[in-house]
Design an enzyme around this catalytic site. Structure first.
Site, PDB file in Angstrom:
ATOM      1  CB  SER A  48       0.565 -16.152  52.565  1.00  0.00           C
ATOM      2  OG  SER A  48       0.778 -17.253  53.403  1.00  0.00           O
ATOM      3  CG  HIS A  51       3.810 -20.279  50.607  1.00  0.00           C
ATOM      4  ND1 HIS A  51       2.438 -20.304  50.432  1.00  0.00           N
ATOM      5  CD2 HIS A  51       4.044 -19.252  51.470  1.00  0.00           C
ATOM      6  CE1 HIS A  51       1.875 -19.354  51.166  1.00  0.00           C
ATOM      7  NE2 HIS A  51       2.828 -18.706  51.788  1.00  0.00           N
TER       8      HIS A  51
END
Length: 706
Positions: free
Chosen positions: A563, A678
């Site tokens: 991320s 995610h």
């Protein structure tokens, strides 16, 4: 993948921003077409790269062994049944194993749970529900109305996206409420006002979402009425990050709040009175709301505060009286707790009469119970193992009980029940999943370019002598401290990869670089925006410290980040291709010229900067991974992993990096999962596959095992 109208809606929500983004793409980006998340050409390219990566790696002998071992570890039924919440005299848990990959949401009596042998009642079988409804449901939690906890707002995500469906559930009957509160798939924010009223932020039509893709409006929705006509409590600006709502039961008083977040790091919080009127809280905009106890709202300061004739340091906990605020009077703050220079506040939660705080002290966890009194707050430290990572799992609102896990890289998690005045007692523990006696862990400090001491943990085989191939994991952003966890869970979202790497005789490092929250606000602020280079310099410093101390060699260090960590490892590889031999980049941010136009990217401009502002792009262009990727000899091989359904960090970042590597003739590996959001893996099967792929990649590119 199973599809119905809910999933199709979620996919359409993903595709639309990408299509719009493509229209305003800069003309010199030849790979902007890869931003079309569900585009036929883009997905065809993804499948080709996936196939190439699997062809290279899945035939290696260690792949099948690692995959099977990872699945065994992840599905181990000896895992702790971690509490998702304590609800009065009950506790809930989401249980996942080989037979229940998406999970069983279940409930048990708290007393039986504390014995370590609870009698569970299953409330929702997520796998069975998905099959029944033709959906690939992923559990996203439940918000149950205190103090009865009989009605819950259950959130289910189609395929693991941040967008989810909300449905009202009745705990007593174990069924969804017919005709109850329901919201379609969206990035909603929902909180109880009372048993028949919700505070709701969701997609209300054109203009109802912020530029970041989150709700702008919070409405007060009464049962049986039209949500579209519900009165509005608050509305955020279009350019703000989001609007939200939440409620807290403090004794017998229910306090309701709404907040508008102008940026990722600022919030304007207001108290909502019984009549729906709002009163602004006197918290500084950059303070973090924590909880309510004894009628006082408690917040953590991220900058110094001067108020009421006193000065409060950044990083401190401060409280204000809510009754005075509700009455419209002046409310002076008072100090709750001030950490030392080596400490940082990480978690705060209120039980019936105590405020529980989890501290980091040189990245080692401590748990304190604070008690309010006429002369201030008194603190009691819980007697838990030193030099460990602590996590507050849950606290009880009807008693002064905290459930906390304690673990280390070589020490499996143990769940303790802590109550002030008594020694914490063990509730459950995970048995050892490997022979820890073979390894040694040490905390060391490297010196960064500007002289800052940067801590890191290193694990090596006990009998190791001299430099070893080394995998280094870091994050460096968003105040998120990286604390050492049991090796079957390190690094983040890569399952037992670190353990497998160590078992092959190598070394693993967790670097606590700036940008995280290891030392409070200052550690984060030192890597914000124009100071971002500090986090990259910190990573380089740790790598150079390993080399200087004969623990690693320059062509034997791999780096891993996920991320925000994708910005980190991408920039680090561009800046020092001589220092790193392999890179793992998970769900990464890479194109910092366009990140704010893709999905939730606009919400992070307070962290990175706004590339449309020339002054900001002047420093961002120096480290943006996509723009700085160039033809250089010996560029480290990079493995990108991501998810098609990631509606937070756009999968186009990883895709475009892969395309540019291909253009430059640089070695890369790529694997995009079709589900998972995610978090990437929607279940243990995908998590195990990823760990095995990454281990095989490291063996080929870092350990020289062709």
């Amino acid at each position: 993948m199973l599809l119905n109208r809910t999933t199709a809606f979620a996919l359409a929500c993903l595709s639309l921003p990408a299509a719009l983004a493509a229209q305003d793409a800069v003309s010199d980006d030849p790979y902007v077409w890869l931003e079309e998340i569900q585009g036929e050409r883009a997905l065809q390219q993804v499948e080709e790269w996936n196939a190439e990566t699997e062809a290279k790696l899945t035939g290696e002998p260690e792949y099948a062994i690692a995959k099977a071992w990872a699945r065994q570890i992840l599905d181990d039924e000896r895992q702790i049944a971690m509490p998702t919440a304590i609800q009065g005299d009950k506790v809930t848990n989401l249980w996942r194993d080989k037979d229940n990959p998406r999970g069983l949401w279940r409930i048990a009596a708290l007393d039986s749970y504390l014995t370590g042998a609870p009698e569970w009642r299953v409330l929702i079988d997520v796998d069975a529900l998905g099959k029944q409804e033709g959906e690939s449901w992923v559990w996203h939690g439940a918000n149950c109305l205190a103090p009865e906890y009989t009605r819950c707002l259950v959130s289910l995500s189609p395929g693991g996206t941040d967008a989810d469906v909300v449905r009202e559930f009745d705990v007593a009957s174990g069924a969804f409420v017919e005709g109850g509160f329901t919201l379609p798939a969206a990035k909603s924010n929902v909180a109880w006002f009372d048993a028949d009223t919700l505070m709701v932020g969701t997609e209300y039509g054109a203009g109802s979402m912020t530029d970041s893709g989150y709700p702008r409006q919070i409405r007060l929705w009464k049962r049986g009425t039209d949500l579209a006509k519900a009165p509005q409590l608050v509305e955020a600006e279009q350019e703000a990050v989001s609007a939200g709502a939440f409620s807290i039961l403090d004794g017998t008083t229910r306090w309701r709040f709404v907040n508008v977040s102008p940026s990722f790091w600022t919030s304007r919080v207001s108290l909502v009175r019984e009549d729906g009127a709002t009163v602004a809280l006197p918290l500084p905009e950059d303070a973090d709301f924590q909880d309510v106890l004894g009628g006082r709202v408690i917040a953590k300061l991220n900058s110094p505060l001067e108020a009421g004739g006193a000065t409060f340091a950044a990083g401190s906990l401060v409280s204000w009286p809510l009754a005075e605020i509700a009455a419209g009077g002046e409310a002076a703050p008072s100090l709750v707790f001030a950490p030392s220079a080596s400490q940082a506040l990480e978690e705060v939660a209120a039980s019936e009469g105590k405020l529980w705080i989890k501290l980091l002290d040189d990245v080692s966890g401590k748990l304190m119970a604070l008690t309010p009194g006429a002369d201030g707050w008194t603190a009691e430290e819980m007697a838990l193992p030193d030099n460990s990572t602590l996590s507050l799992a849950a606290v009880s609102g009807s008693s002064d009980l905290a459930l906390v896990t304690v673990e280390g890289m070589l020490t499996p998690p143990t769940l303790y029940a802590a109550t002030p005045g008594t020694a914490p007692r063990v509730v459950d523990s995970m048995p050892a999943q490997f022979d820890a006696s073979k390894f040694a862990v040490e905390q060391r400090f490297a010196t960064s370019k500007d002289g800052t001491k940067v801590p890191y943990y290193i694990v090596r085989p006990k009998d190791a002598d001299g430099p070893l191939p080394t995998l280094m994991h870091a994050y460096g952003g968003f105040r998120a401290a990286q604390t050492p966890k049991y090796l079957t869970a390190e690094p983040y979202r890569s399952g037992p990869l670190a353990l497998f790497w160590l078992e092959e005789g190598h070394a693993y490092v967790l670097a606590n670089i700036r940008g995280g929250g290891e030392y409070g606000p200052r550690w984060h602020e030192d890597a914000l925006r124009e100071k971002r280079q500090n986090s990259f310099d910190d990573l380089h410093a740790v790598a150079e410290d390993l080399i200087a101390n004969d623990l690693a060699v320059a062509d034997g260090i791999g780096i891993s980040g996920r991320s925000n960590g994708g910005v980190l490892v991408g920039a680090a590889a561009n800046q020092r291709p001589d220092l790193y031999a392999a890179v793992i980049s998970g769900s990464p941010l890479d194109d910092m010229k366009r990140y704010h136009k893709l999905l939730a990217g606009a919400s992070w401009m307070a962290e990175y900067g706004n590339p449309d502002v020339p002054e900001d792009w002047a420093f961002m262009k120096e480290w943006s991974p996509y723009q700085n990727l160039r033809d250089v000899e010996g560029y480290p091989a990079t493995f990108y992993y991501s998810s098609t359904l990631d509606d937070r960090v756009h999968p186009g970042h990883a895709r475009k990096m892969a395309a540019k590597h291909e253009e430059l003739g640089q070695p890369f590996y790529f694997h995009e999962y079709r589900e998972g959001g995610h978090s990437v893996g929607a279940d243990h099967a995908e998590d195990a596959k990823r760990a095995a792929l990454l281990l095989t990649f490291l063996n080929r590119e870092l350990a020289g095992m062709d």
